[in-house]
Design a protein around this motif. Structure first.
Motif, mmCIF file in Angstrom:
data_model
loop_
_atom_site.group_PDB
_atom_site.id
_atom_site.type_symbol
_atom_site.label_atom_id
_atom_site.label_comp_id
_atom_site.label_asym_id
_atom_site.label_seq_id
_atom_site.Cartn_x
_atom_site.Cartn_y
_atom_site.Cartn_z
ATOM 1 N N UNK A 1 73.644 40.095 51.079
ATOM 2 C CA UNK A 1 74.123 41.284 51.797
ATOM 3 C C UNK A 1 75.234 42.002 51.045
ATOM 4 N N UNK A 2 76.072 41.265 50.316
ATOM 5 C CA UNK A 2 77.232 41.865 49.660
ATOM 6 C C UNK A 2 76.904 42.549 48.341
ATOM 7 N N UNK A 3 75.664 42.435 47.892
ATOM 8 C CA UNK A 3 75.242 43.108 46.660
ATOM 9 C C UNK A 3 74.403 44.330 47.036
ATOM 10 N N UNK A 4 74.721 45.509 46.498
ATOM 11 C CA UNK A 4 74.030 46.740 46.918
ATOM 12 C C UNK A 4 72.516 46.682 46.729
ATOM 13 N N UNK A 5 71.793 47.177 47.722
ATOM 14 C CA UNK A 5 70.345 47.317 47.606
ATOM 15 C C UNK A 5 70.017 48.369 46.549
ATOM 16 N N UNK A 6 68.861 48.208 45.916
ATOM 17 C CA UNK A 6 68.405 49.177 44.918
ATOM 18 C C UNK A 6 67.312 50.043 45.540
ATOM 19 N N UNK A 7 67.041 51.171 44.910
ATOM 20 C CA UNK A 7 66.006 52.091 45.364
ATOM 21 C C UNK A 7 64.641 51.400 45.232
ATOM 22 N N UNK A 8 63.725 51.548 46.181
ATOM 23 C CA UNK A 8 63.791 52.394 47.380
ATOM 24 C C UNK A 8 64.377 51.682 48.612
ATOM 25 N N UNK A 9 64.697 50.390 48.480
ATOM 26 C CA UNK A 9 65.217 49.657 49.642
ATOM 27 C C UNK A 9 66.554 50.232 50.110
ATOM 28 N N UNK A 10 67.305 50.806 49.170
ATOM 29 C CA UNK A 10 68.645 51.292 49.492
ATOM 30 C C UNK A 10 68.632 52.458 50.480
ATOM 31 N N UNK A 11 67.531 53.184 50.579
ATOM 32 C CA UNK A 11 67.518 54.352 51.459
ATOM 33 C C UNK A 11 67.314 53.968 52.932
ATOM 34 N N UNK A 12 67.000 52.673 53.178
ATOM 35 C CA UNK A 12 66.781 52.226 54.557
ATOM 36 C C UNK A 12 67.602 50.965 54.828
#
Length: 514
Positions: A386-397
């Motif tokens: 959870x503490x590591x940023x999601x990458x595209x395309x998961x990051x948009x949702x």
């Protein structure tokens, strides 16, 4: 609150003790000695707090008396593992009050709060969000689900700003990562049933922590999305599950490994996995990847779960809605509470989403496996992802991946609490992990040792699980070796397993090349 007051009193007493001894010289004891003794005491106190963490257990007042005995044993178990445990009978009427309490604990408690377990009928917040898909042929979907994210993200901002969903939080911004993990042992049909199920769960939890559940290191994934019509497809899909982008590596390289999916070439498949493998003690962690509902996860349904032996301690359901608490019964609850199940942690979903997305470290399954094999609890492993940023395309949702997961059970559990087999693995290096040569060509020699006379079993399988060699040797105490002919083996990875009854099992990789 009592725990916090005790902690505050202890700190005050130490300050008074230090002040008095530094101001006044005790008869016959040099001031320097008093200072040294105080510093030693302070140092020992500091050491005792090293790595200590706090967990709050919030208990429904209707069940608190009925589970008190087993709950106190659970508290003692956690304390023996260096946790500070705050038991709190719930008097809060709303999710907002509960979140304020958790925020207070998070900012005020020492050692720091890392997790919360909600037992019984505890209010949960609702989150509303809309998912827009990259595929233009798919219409946006609306979700309005119960969520534990309102409790796990203690620094973020939540807003009820959609008049169509006035009771739901429709906006979430600010610092949106989770500060603590949250799990539930929810209400089940009636107060009496809830007390019975939670007591049964706590006894099972105690048994696992004390090595009284017979379970081996190992990982099983059953993937109902995959179907192989021929040998090439089977090899490709097996390789994808073993080491592909969406594989649970390094779990797929740990202990016993079982990877199963539909196929028409006669290899062990989904039915075999459900009927045979889940009831064996070979696997600690199971990932069951399928479509789902509150009633099913793929081919498994609530009636089947109620009559099915499930041995893994950790069960990760990939199906949507499998933990939907809008239903008093859901399949994740059944897996956790079933008397035929070893499961102490079951991951489900409260809406039409099953995964946690990919972040900068990769697939969520890889991140969970990596963290747990490093010794982290499953709750800490979740926070690591959870503490590591999601990458595209998961990051948009973001909300799709973090508002919907729900964990049933106790997220302080680790793989290191595996029963006697793991202790034996640490104490006795039977299999010397030496196979010479490896990579191997036409012959290789296996070296092993036993501390006493034993019947030793050796099994070698290829990547598909096909057995190539099965050998039993009556071995006297001491070191031994034997040679095997590998000239006719197919190129690729093979697995050598050494087993001694039910007390020892270890698997190593062999690589065959020409």
């Amino acid at each position: 609150m009592e725990d916090l007051n005790n902690l505050s009193n202890a700190v005050s007493e130490m300050k008074t003790y230090a002040t008095n001894n530094f101001k006044y010289k005790s008869p016959g004891i040099p001031k320097k000695v008093v200072i040294i003794l105080f510093l030693i005491s302070l140092s020992l106190s500091s050491i005792s707090q090293t790595n200590q963490k706090s967990i709050v257990v919030l208990v429904d007042s209707q069940i608190s008396n009925g589970i008190a005995e087993d709950l106190n044993i659970f508290k003692t178990d956690l304390e023996s593992e260096n946790y500070h445990v705050i038991l709190k009978t719930n008097t809060f009427q709303s999710p907002e009050e509960i979140r304020e309490y958790f925020q207070f604990l998070y900012t005020s408690t020492s050692p720091s709060l890392v997790g919360a377990i909600l037992m019984g009928k505890i209010p949960l917040a609702r989150q509303h969000f809309v998912v827009t898909y990259l595929n233009p042929d798919l219409s946006p979907t609306t979700h309005n689900c119960l969520s534990t994210q309102f409790y796990s993200d203690l620094n973020g901002n939540f807003y009820k700003n959609n008049p169509q969903y006035p009771e739901s939080y429709s906006k979430h911004d600010g610092d949106t990562i989770s500060e603590i993990w949250v799990s539930v042992l929810p209400y089940y049909k009636s107060i009496h049933n809830t007390i019975t199920q939670i007591n049964q769960y706590l006894k099972k939890n105690h048994a696992y922590r004390h090595g009284n559940i017979d379970i081996q290191d190992g990982f099983i994934e059953v993937n109902e999305h995959y179907n192989a019509d021929n040998a090439n497809e089977y090899e490709y899909l097996f390789s994808s599950m073993s080491s592909g982008q969406f594989s649970w590596t390094p779990f797929t390289e740990w202990g016993n490994v079982g990877l199963y999916f539909y196929n028409s070439i006669g290899e062990p498949d989904v039915a075999f996995a459900y009927e045979e493998e889940l009831k064996s003690n070979k696997y600690t962690f199971a990932a069951l990847t399928a479509h789902g509902s509150y009633y099913t996860n793929g081919e498994l349904s609530i009636p089947e779960i109620q009559n099915m032996t499930i041995k893994p301690i950790f069960v990760w359901l990939g199906g949507c809605n499998t933990g939907n608490l809008d239903y008093e019964e859901n399949i994740a609850i059944e897996i956790t509470y079933s008397s035929l199940s070893n499961a102490l942690v079951t991951k489900g979903g409260t809406s039409n989403v099953g995964g946690l997305g990919n972040n900068e470290n990769g697939f969520f399954g890889k991140n969970i496996a990596t963290a747990m094999l490093e010794g982290k609890s499953i709750g800490e492993a979740y926070l690591y992802h959870n503490h590591t940023p999601l990458i595209y395309p998961w990051s948009i949702e973001f909300e799709m991946h973090y508002a919907t997961p729900i964990f049933f059970g106790d997220l302080s559990l680790t793989l290191n609490q595996i029963a006697s087999t793991s202790e034996i693995l640490q104490k006795n290096a039977y299999l010397d992990n030496v196979c010479v040569p490896n990579p191997l060509t036409n012959y290789t020699t296996i070296y092993y040792s036993v501390p006493k006379s034993e019947l030793v079993e050796f099994i070698i399988t290829d990547e598909t699980g096909r057995r190539i060699l099965h050998k039993e040797i009556n071995s006297q105490a001491g070191s031994h070796s034997f040679q095997i002919n590998t000239g006719k083996w197919q190129n690729g990875i093979h697995f050598l397993t050494m087993r001694i009854g039910s007390t020892y099992l270890k698997t190593i990789k062999l690589l065959k090349i020409k």
